[in-house]
Design a protein around this motif. Structure first.
Motif, PDB file in Angstrom:
ATOM      1  N   TRP A  99       0.892  -1.245  -0.061  1.00 28.49           N
ATOM      2  CA  TRP A  99       0.062   0.004  -0.064  1.00 28.49           C
ATOM      3  C   TRP A  99       0.681   1.228   0.096  1.00 28.49           C
ATOM      4  O   TRP A  99       0.509   2.096  -0.709  1.00 28.49           O
ATOM      5  CB  TRP A  99      -0.912   0.007   1.133  1.00 28.49           C
ATOM      6  CG  TRP A  99      -1.739   1.344   1.465  1.00 28.49           C
ATOM      7  CD1 TRP A  99      -1.422   2.324   2.059  1.00 28.49           C
ATOM      8  CD2 TRP A  99      -3.082   1.689   0.557  1.00 28.49           C
ATOM      9  NE1 TRP A  99      -2.386   3.095   2.070  1.00 28.49           N
ATOM     10  CE2 TRP A  99      -3.334   2.854   1.213  1.00 28.49           C
ATOM     11  CE3 TRP A  99      -3.952   0.926  -0.382  1.00 28.49           C
ATOM     12  CZ2 TRP A  99      -4.452   3.553   0.653  1.00 28.49           C
ATOM     13  CZ3 TRP A  99      -5.093   1.446  -0.808  1.00 28.49           C
ATOM     14  CH2 TRP A  99      -5.363   2.779  -0.290  1.00 28.49           C
ATOM     15  N   GLN A 126       0.944   3.965  -2.946  1.00 24.67           N
ATOM     16  CA  GLN A 126       0.438   5.485  -2.769  1.00 24.67           C
ATOM     17  C   GLN A 126       1.574   6.470  -2.931  1.00 24.67           C
ATOM     18  O   GLN A 126       1.383   7.488  -3.477  1.00 24.67           O
ATOM     19  CB  GLN A 126      -0.041   5.465  -1.514  1.00 24.67           C
ATOM     20  CG  GLN A 126      -1.429   4.753  -1.150  1.00 24.67           C
ATOM     21  CD  GLN A 126      -2.462   4.994  -2.471  1.00 24.67           C
ATOM     22  OE1 GLN A 126      -2.673   6.247  -2.752  1.00 24.67           O
ATOM     23  NE2 GLN A 126      -3.141   4.144  -2.878  1.00 24.67           N
ATOM     24  N   ALA A 166      -2.327  13.045  -1.318  1.00 22.99           N
ATOM     25  CA  ALA A 166      -1.965  11.667  -0.434  1.00 22.99           C
ATOM     26  C   ALA A 166      -2.043  11.657   1.050  1.00 22.99           C
ATOM     27  O   ALA A 166      -2.389  10.747   1.813  1.00 22.99           O
ATOM     28  CB  ALA A 166      -0.448  11.281  -0.990  1.00 22.99           C
ATOM     29  N   PHE A 184      -4.556   8.853   2.428  1.00 22.01           N
ATOM     30  CA  PHE A 184      -4.180   7.738   1.486  1.00 22.01           C
ATOM     31  C   PHE A 184      -2.558   7.193   1.746  1.00 22.01           C
ATOM     32  O   PHE A 184      -2.433   5.902   1.498  1.00 22.01           O
ATOM     33  CB  PHE A 184      -4.209   8.078   0.031  1.00 22.01           C
ATOM     34  CG  PHE A 184      -5.426   8.399  -0.419  1.00 22.01           C
ATOM     35  CD1 PHE A 184      -6.351   7.456  -0.706  1.00 22.01           C
ATOM     36  CD2 PHE A 184      -5.943   9.569  -0.458  1.00 22.01           C
ATOM     37  CE1 PHE A 184      -7.710   7.785  -1.348  1.00 22.01           C
ATOM     38  CE2 PHE A 184      -7.360  10.115  -1.129  1.00 22.01           C
ATOM     39  CZ  PHE A 184      -8.049   9.246  -1.243  1.00 22.01           C
ATOM     40  N   LEU A 185      -1.691   7.904   2.194  1.00 23.20           N
ATOM     41  CA  LEU A 185      -0.422   7.598   2.575  1.00 23.20           C
ATOM     42  C   LEU A 185      -0.167   7.977   3.932  1.00 23.20           C
ATOM     43  O   LEU A 185       0.261   8.756   4.280  1.00 23.20           O
ATOM     44  CB  LEU A 185       0.511   8.692   1.760  1.00 23.20           C
ATOM     45  CG  LEU A 185       2.150   8.401   1.966  1.00 23.20           C
ATOM     46  CD1 LEU A 185       2.540   6.922   1.354  1.00 23.20           C
ATOM     47  CD2 LEU A 185       2.874   9.393   1.130  1.00 23.20           C
TER      48      LEU A 185
END
Length: 373
Positions: free
Chosen positions: A236, A240, A260, A264-265
């Motif tokens: 993941w 990302q 991000a 997301f990150l």
């Protein structure tokens, strides 16, 4: 390898220290801006304050600056006398992280001491301690770098003990950095290249073997070659980070415009701050960051080669190796070229112990550079 060069011009005319200082200052200031941008969304959600992380980062930078200025004002040769004490203190602190009620466990690792917001990560101190111990040992007039019993073995024992304690936290990435730092000081002390290469090959084999002994490390290593094999777990972060950097393009999406950082990150302000730089400021800014660390490496190693004495040579070489190695390991992990190890990007990543001890060590490097013609 004790290179003594005649002084052909006054020391104060050397440009090494000012350039090194300017490079670090620019990177630190960029880090403050990027930590604010990367952590603001999470801070608003969790703390109701977009300045939560950056406020702490500024405090740690201030503490690190105090350490830098202190090291800059004290002649680096006086550090010889504190090496044994630092080694004992570091080992004690590394042991204490395993003591229940004293050590702080987070994300499955016991790496911190302290309470509440005041924490200490002894493994960051260990980097400076190993460099100082190795420099003192290998610069002693009665020590021969090729002497296995009286020189190489004591250093390997210290590296094994300190690195082993860090590995058990577990923090394999930092343990590997400690070994490379020790090898670099040995190389600059004059150890035959064949022995350095041979020892490096053995160390790489050992690290790969250790990585295979734990499931999460094995999965992380395999995800390096194919992050899409497990895109929702081990792959993941790499995926990302790649998406963030590709979104940035040449000139970036604009400061504060990262996508991000909206969940997301993970660890955007720490391990993956470089991805946020590339996303918001673009490829050009990311390359300039890489070039800044390259410049630190070139000037730092030039300082090591021309330092006034052997002790200064080895200190400068070790500190330069530490900073540049960490930078490129972090960038390599963000780019998907190296396994994700959790090693911060010097001067930019959010983190207290890392910032304080990196700036303090940098003060030693500046001290040596200032005295180098």
């Amino acid at each position: 390898m004790d290179v003594q060069r005649p002084t052909t011009r006054p020391i104060h005319r050397s440009v090494r220290a000012p350039v090194l200082g300017a490079l670090a200052a620019v990177l630190v200031l960029l880090g403050v801006v990027m930590v604010l941008s990367a952590a603001s969304v999470q801070d608003l959600r969790d703390h109701g304050d977009a300045w939560h992380h950056v406020r702490r980062q500024v405090v740690w930078i201030a503490l690190g600056t105090v350490g830098l200025v202190t090291m800059l004002r004290i002649d680096y040769r006086r550090l010889r006398g504190v090496a044994p004490t630092m080694l004992v203190v570091t080992i004690v602190l590394l042991v204490l992280v395993f003591v229940p009620g004293i050590g702080i466990e987070a994300n499955g690792s016991s790496r911190w001491l302290g309470a509440g917001p005041a924490t200490l990560q002894p493994s960051e101190l260990a980097k400076l301690t190993v460099i100082l111990y190795a420099a003192v040992l290998l610069s002693a007039p009665d020590r021969d770098v090729d002497d296995l019993r009286h020189t190489q073995l004591p250093l390997m024992l210290v590296l094994g003990l300190v690195g082993g304690l860090v590995y058990l936290e577990p923090d394999m990435g930092t343990a590997a950095v400690l070994v490379v730092i020790g090898a670099s000081v040995l190389f600059f002390a004059g150890l035959r290249p064949a022995l350095v290469v041979g020892g490096g090959a053995v160390a790489v084999g050992l690290l790969v073997g250790l990585a295979m002994t734990a499931g999460y490390r094995r999965q992380r290593l395999f995800s390096l070659f194919d992050p899409w094999s497990d895109p929702l777990h081990t792959g993941w972060q790499a995926i990302q980070a790649g998406v963030a950097m590709s979104n940035g393009g040449l000139w970036g999406m604009g400061l504060g415009a990262s996508r991000a950082k909206w969940g997301f990150l993970p660890y955007a302000q720490t391990d993956f701050i470089f991805a946020i730089v590339a996303e918001e400021l673009g490829f050009v800014a990311a390359i300039l960051v890489v070039l800044a660390f390259l410049a630190i490496g070139i000037i730092g190693l030039n300082t090591a080669l021309r330092a006034p004495d052997r002790f200064g040579q080895l200190l400068a070489a070790g500190i330069t190796t530490w900073i540049v190695l960490q930078a490129y390991v972090n960038v390599g992990a963000v780019l998907g070229l190296l396994p994700i190890t959790g090693i911060p990007l010097p001067f930019l990543s959010y983190g207290g112990s890392s910032m304080v001890f990196t700036l303090t060590a940098y003060g030693v490097l500046l001290n040596i550079a200032r005295q180098t013609p």
